[in-house]
Scaffold this active site. Structure first.
Site, PDB file in Angstrom:
ATOM      1  N   ASN A  70       1.564 -17.264  -2.583  1.00 13.12           N
ATOM      2  CA  ASN A  70       1.523 -17.732  -1.197  1.00 13.12           C
ATOM      3  C   ASN A  70       0.296 -17.079  -0.582  1.00 13.12           C
ATOM      4  O   ASN A  70       0.229 -15.846  -0.507  1.00 13.12           O
ATOM      5  CB  ASN A  70       2.781 -17.282  -0.443  1.00 13.12           C
ATOM      6  CG  ASN A  70       4.042 -17.897  -1.014  1.00 13.12           C
ATOM      7  OD1 ASN A  70       4.077 -19.087  -1.305  1.00 13.12           O
ATOM      8  ND2 ASN A  70       5.075 -17.094  -1.178  1.00 13.12           N
ATOM      9  N   HIS A  90       3.417 -13.772  -7.790  1.00 12.23           N
ATOM     10  CA  HIS A  90       4.786 -13.721  -8.299  1.00 12.23           C
ATOM     11  C   HIS A  90       4.777 -14.131  -9.775  1.00 12.23           C
ATOM     12  O   HIS A  90       4.199 -15.169 -10.128  1.00 12.23           O
ATOM     13  CB  HIS A  90       5.680 -14.698  -7.526  1.00 12.23           C
ATOM     14  CG  HIS A  90       5.808 -14.395  -6.066  1.00 12.23           C
ATOM     15  ND1 HIS A  90       6.940 -13.830  -5.518  1.00 12.23           N
ATOM     16  CD2 HIS A  90       4.945 -14.575  -5.027  1.00 12.23           C
ATOM     17  CE1 HIS A  90       6.770 -13.689  -4.208  1.00 12.23           C
ATOM     18  NE2 HIS A  90       5.567 -14.136  -3.887  1.00 12.23           N
ATOM     19  N   CYS A  97       0.850  -1.203   0.000  1.00  7.12           N
ATOM     20  CA  CYS A  97       0.000   0.000   0.000  1.00  7.12           C
ATOM     21  C   CYS A  97       0.882   1.248   0.000  1.00  7.12           C
ATOM     22  O   CYS A  97       0.565   2.239  -0.665  1.00  7.12           O
ATOM     23  CB  CYS A  97      -0.947   0.000   1.196  1.00  7.12           C
ATOM     24  SG  CYS A  97      -2.316  -1.156   1.029  1.00  7.12           S
ATOM     25  N   HIS A 113      -6.355  -3.247  -1.275  1.00  8.47           N
ATOM     26  CA  HIS A 113      -5.750  -4.090  -0.248  1.00  8.47           C
ATOM     27  C   HIS A 113      -6.675  -5.257   0.096  1.00  8.47           C
ATOM     28  O   HIS A 113      -7.804  -5.059   0.527  1.00  8.47           O
ATOM     29  CB  HIS A 113      -5.445  -3.304   1.039  1.00  8.47           C
ATOM     30  CG  HIS A 113      -4.781  -4.171   2.055  1.00  8.47           C
ATOM     31  ND1 HIS A 113      -3.413  -4.222   2.215  1.00  8.47           N
ATOM     32  CD2 HIS A 113      -5.287  -5.080   2.922  1.00  8.47           C
ATOM     33  CE1 HIS A 113      -3.107  -5.122   3.126  1.00  8.47           C
ATOM     34  NE2 HIS A 113      -4.230  -5.662   3.580  1.00  8.47           N
ATOM     35  N   HIS A 142      -0.767 -10.800  -3.679  1.00  9.91           N
ATOM     36  CA  HIS A 142       0.087 -10.556  -4.840  1.00  9.91           C
ATOM     37  C   HIS A 142       0.419 -11.881  -5.495  1.00  9.91           C
ATOM     38  O   HIS A 142       0.381 -12.936  -4.850  1.00  9.91           O
ATOM     39  CB  HIS A 142       1.371  -9.828  -4.425  1.00  9.91           C
ATOM     40  CG  HIS A 142       2.161 -10.550  -3.374  1.00  9.91           C
ATOM     41  ND1 HIS A 142       1.818 -10.502  -2.028  1.00  9.91           N
ATOM     42  CD2 HIS A 142       3.243 -11.353  -3.457  1.00  9.91           C
ATOM     43  CE1 HIS A 142       2.674 -11.242  -1.337  1.00  9.91           C
ATOM     44  NE2 HIS A 142       3.541 -11.780  -2.182  1.00  9.91           N
TER      45      HIS A 142
HETATM   46  P1  AMP Z   1       5.413 -13.526  -0.187  1.00 13.36           P
HETATM   47  O1  AMP Z   1       6.214 -14.542   0.563  1.00 13.36           O
HETATM   48  O2  AMP Z   1       4.586 -14.160  -1.276  1.00 13.36           O
HETATM   49  O3  AMP Z   1       4.613 -12.634   0.727  1.00 13.36           O
HETATM   50  O4  AMP Z   1       6.472 -12.647  -0.941  1.00 13.36           O
HETATM   51  C1  AMP Z   1       6.667 -11.282  -0.697  1.00 13.36           C
HETATM   52  C2  AMP Z   1       7.654 -10.798  -1.713  1.00 13.36           C
HETATM   53  O5  AMP Z   1       7.699  -9.396  -1.649  1.00 13.36           O
HETATM   54  C3  AMP Z   1       9.096 -11.302  -1.498  1.00 13.36           C
HETATM   55  O6  AMP Z   1       9.545 -11.983  -2.665  1.00 13.36           O
HETATM   56  C4  AMP Z   1       9.885 -10.025  -1.230  1.00 13.36           C
HETATM   57  O7  AMP Z   1      11.181 -10.064  -1.770  1.00 13.36           O
HETATM   58  C5  AMP Z   1       9.004  -8.971  -1.882  1.00 13.36           C
HETATM   59  N1  AMP Z   1       9.133  -7.624  -1.329  1.00 13.36           N
HETATM   60  C6  AMP Z   1       9.076  -7.262  -0.029  1.00 13.36           C
HETATM   61  N2  AMP Z   1       9.206  -5.935   0.107  1.00 13.36           N
HETATM   62  C7  AMP Z   1       9.334  -5.444  -1.152  1.00 13.36           C
HETATM   63  C8  AMP Z   1       9.509  -4.125  -1.690  1.00 13.36           C
HETATM   64  N3  AMP Z   1       9.567  -3.039  -0.903  1.00 13.36           N
HETATM   65  N4  AMP Z   1       9.612  -3.990  -3.039  1.00 13.36           N
HETATM   66  C9  AMP Z   1       9.555  -5.080  -3.844  1.00 13.36           C
HETATM   67  N5  AMP Z   1       9.393  -6.341  -3.402  1.00 13.36           N
HETATM   68  C10 AMP Z   1       9.290  -6.517  -2.073  1.00 13.36           C
END
Ligand code: AMP
Length: 111
Positions: free
Chosen positions: A86, A101, A7, A46, A99
């Site tokens: 996830n 990936h 956010c 969100h 989100h």
């Molecule tokens: P998850 O385990 O699916 O919640 O993955 C969260 C992802 O967000 C991870 O791969 C992190 O590297 C990525 N992440 C966390 N903070 C940031 C950020 N500020 N900018 C870009 N990616 C981020």
């Protein structure tokens, strides 16, 4: 959501590398990439995870697929890709803003 990292990115309070955006979603580079191409497709709204989505928000699913299609057609070396979610802390979700990936380039061993 005040303290949510994504956010904050969406509000422009935190820097990120934006790859694409629409009225509904944004795509940024993952800060800690697990593959040569590792983006995050993030709904602007969100929602913690899939489990907590309202039925009216399920259209985000097709928006995310359409964005994955667009990325695969426009990003070099991303014609084949993985989508990974996830959903929930015990599934490995760290950022509690839904989100997806988008991973490409070298798929073996990535997530
Ligand atoms: P998850 O385990 O699916 O919640 O993955 C969260 C992802 O967000 C991870 O791969 C992190 O590297 C990525 N992440 C966390 N903070 C940031 C950020 N500020 N900018 C870009 N990616 C981020």
């Amino acid at each position: 959501m005040q303290d949510c990292v994504f956010c904050k990115i969406l509000r422009g309070e935190l820097a990120s590398e934006v790859i694409a955006e629409t009225d509904d979603i944004i795509v940024i580079k993952d800060i800690n990439p697990k593959a040569p191409i590792h983006f995050l497709i993030i709904p602007r709204k969100h929602m913690n995870d899939i489990q907590s989505m309202a039925h009216v928000d399920f259209f985000y699913g097709s928006k995310i697929f359409a964005m994955a299609y667009h990325l695969s057609k426009t990003i070099p070396n991303a014609q084949d890709f993985k989508l990974h979610v996830n959903s929930g802390k015990t599934a490995g979700q760290i950022v509690m803003h839904l989100h997806v990936h988008f991973i490409a380039g070298k798929l073996e061993g990535a997530l």
